[in-house]
Write a protein that holds these residues in place. Structure first.
Motif, short mmCIF file in Angstrom:
data_model
loop_
_atom_site.label_atom_id
_atom_site.label_comp_id
_atom_site.label_asym_id
_atom_site.label_seq_id
_atom_site.Cartn_x
_atom_site.Cartn_y
_atom_site.Cartn_z
N GLN A 95 -81.68 -37.33 -11.16
CA GLN A 95 -83.05 -37.67 -10.83
C GLN A 95 -82.93 -39.20 -10.30
OE1 GLN A 95 -86.04 -36.38 -13.42
NE2 GLN A 95 -84.24 -34.85 -14.39
N GLY A 96 -81.93 -40.03 -10.10
CA GLY A 96 -82.15 -41.26 -9.73
C GLY A 96 -82.34 -42.25 -10.78
N PHE A 97 -82.46 -41.90 -11.94
CA PHE A 97 -82.60 -43.00 -13.29
C PHE A 97 -81.48 -44.05 -13.42
CE2 PHE A 97 -85.30 -39.36 -14.92
CZ PHE A 97 -86.63 -39.99 -14.91
N GLY A 98 -80.15 -43.41 -13.15
CA GLY A 98 -78.98 -44.39 -13.41
C GLY A 98 -78.77 -45.26 -12.19
N ARG A 99 -79.20 -44.76 -11.20
CA ARG A 99 -79.19 -45.74 -9.82
C ARG A 99 -80.23 -46.71 -9.90
NH1 ARG A 99 -77.18 -46.38 -4.90
NH2 ARG A 99 -75.89 -44.80 -5.11
N ALA A 100 -81.51 -46.25 -10.37
CA ALA A 100 -82.46 -47.30 -10.52
C ALA A 100 -82.56 -48.20 -11.54
CB ALA A 100 -83.83 -46.36 -10.80
N LEU A 101 -81.84 -47.91 -12.64
CA LEU A 101 -81.24 -48.77 -13.63
C LEU A 101 -80.37 -50.02 -13.21
CD1 LEU A 101 -80.93 -46.69 -17.02
CD2 LEU A 101 -82.43 -48.71 -16.71
N MET A 102 -79.36 -49.39 -12.40
CA MET A 102 -78.43 -50.36 -12.03
C MET A 102 -78.93 -51.19 -10.90
SD MET A 102 -75.31 -50.25 -13.83
CE MET A 102 -74.48 -50.95 -12.33
N GLU A 103 -79.67 -50.59 -9.88
CA GLU A 103 -80.44 -51.70 -8.92
C GLU A 103 -81.21 -52.78 -9.56
OE1 GLU A 103 -82.19 -48.85 -6.42
OE2 GLU A 103 -80.25 -48.34 -5.48
N ALA A 104 -82.03 -52.46 -10.69
CA ALA A 104 -82.81 -53.40 -11.48
C ALA A 104 -82.03 -54.35 -12.11
CB ALA A 104 -83.61 -52.66 -12.14
N LEU A 105 -80.91 -53.96 -12.83
CA LEU A 105 -79.98 -54.73 -13.57
C LEU A 105 -79.24 -55.65 -12.61
CD1 LEU A 105 -78.92 -55.45 -16.25
CD2 LEU A 105 -77.00 -54.18 -15.57
N LEU A 106 -78.82 -55.25 -11.49
CA LEU A 106 -78.35 -56.14 -10.51
C LEU A 106 -79.07 -57.08 -9.83
CD1 LEU A 106 -75.75 -53.58 -8.85
CD2 LEU A 106 -75.06 -55.31 -10.28
N GLN A 107 -80.19 -56.78 -9.86
CA GLN A 107 -81.39 -57.74 -8.99
C GLN A 107 -81.73 -59.10 -10.10
OE1 GLN A 107 -82.50 -57.98 -5.83
NE2 GLN A 107 -82.99 -59.94 -6.60
N GLN A 108 -81.49 -58.44 -11.30
CA GLN A 108 -82.08 -59.43 -12.54
C GLN A 108 -80.96 -60.37 -12.65
OE1 GLN A 108 -83.92 -58.53 -15.98
NE2 GLN A 108 -85.34 -57.02 -15.10
N LEU A 109 -79.50 -59.86 -12.56
CA LEU A 109 -78.64 -60.72 -12.25
C LEU A 109 -78.54 -61.70 -11.52
CD1 LEU A 109 -75.70 -58.19 -13.68
CD2 LEU A 109 -76.77 -59.89 -15.24
N ILE A 110 -78.65 -61.33 -10.10
CA ILE A 110 -78.80 -62.12 -9.03
C ILE A 110 -79.90 -63.14 -9.14
CG2 ILE A 110 -79.37 -62.08 -6.49
CD1 ILE A 110 -78.24 -59.33 -6.20
N ASP A 111 -81.00 -62.69 -9.88
CA ASP A 111 -82.22 -63.56 -9.89
C ASP A 111 -81.72 -64.80 -11.13
OD1 ASP A 111 -83.73 -62.29 -8.00
OD2 ASP A 111 -84.80 -61.18 -9.71
#
Length: 172
Positions: A95-111
């Motif tokens: 349902q896209g939960f894993g992808r959404a988690l990873m995208e949010a995590l990667l963005q926080q790491l970039i930030d």
């Protein structure tokens, strides 16, 4: 879907979901179920405070997935983060939960100024590999007999993604 950082207040829900993952997909975790049960709550709470652990909640506000990242400890390794584990409850997968988690995590790491993210994935976990490839990770190695589960060796693939645009495939 709501994604937010988990805190010590999420301890019970986090431990329950972690236990569910250990029961359903033991090869996706470094620790075994007995080891996790033996970790005192205060240590798990400390991990939630120190590491970046994001949780995803469904429309019923139930925790259905999580992912963690740990930044390198020594100053010379602060540009890197290790990701894992990632787990989404079986009935919430696809349902896209894993992808959404990873995208949010990667963005926080970039930030946070992290330049590269690394993870390991069991060679037989093709679903996770597909997700990671789709997010721009690539394999840079294979660790034979990375873990022993019930005495049987399991191989892991080592994956990496540059978060700053650097080509990390050079020499590969």
């Amino acid at each position: 879907m709501i994604i937010r950082r988990l805190t010590p207040k999420d301890l019970s829900a986090f431990r329950a979901l972690w236990a569910d993952g250990l029961m359903r997909v033991p090869t996706a975790f470094l620790f075994g179920a007995e080891e996790v049960r033996a970790i005192p709550n205060r240590d798990v709470e400390r991990g939630l405070e120190v590491n970046l652990t994001l949780g995803v909640f469904d429309d019923a506000k139930r925790l259905v997935g999580f992912v963690s990242a740990r930044r390198g400890g020594p100053q010379r390794m602060r540009h890197m983060a290790d990701i894992g584990p990632l787990y989404v409850r079986a009935e919430a997968q696809g349902q896209g939960f894993g992808r959404a988690l990873m995208e949010a995590l990667l963005q926080q790491l970039i930030d946070a100024g992290v330049q590269q993210a690394e993870l390991v994935v069991d060679v037989e976990n093709t679903g996770a590999q597909k997700l990671y490839h789709g997010l721009g990770f690539h394999v840079f190695g294979r660790r034979p007999r990375s873990v022993l589960i019930d005495g049987a060796g399991r191989d892991d693939l080592l994956m990496i993604k540059a978060l700053d645009g650097t080509d990390l495939t050079r020499g590969a």
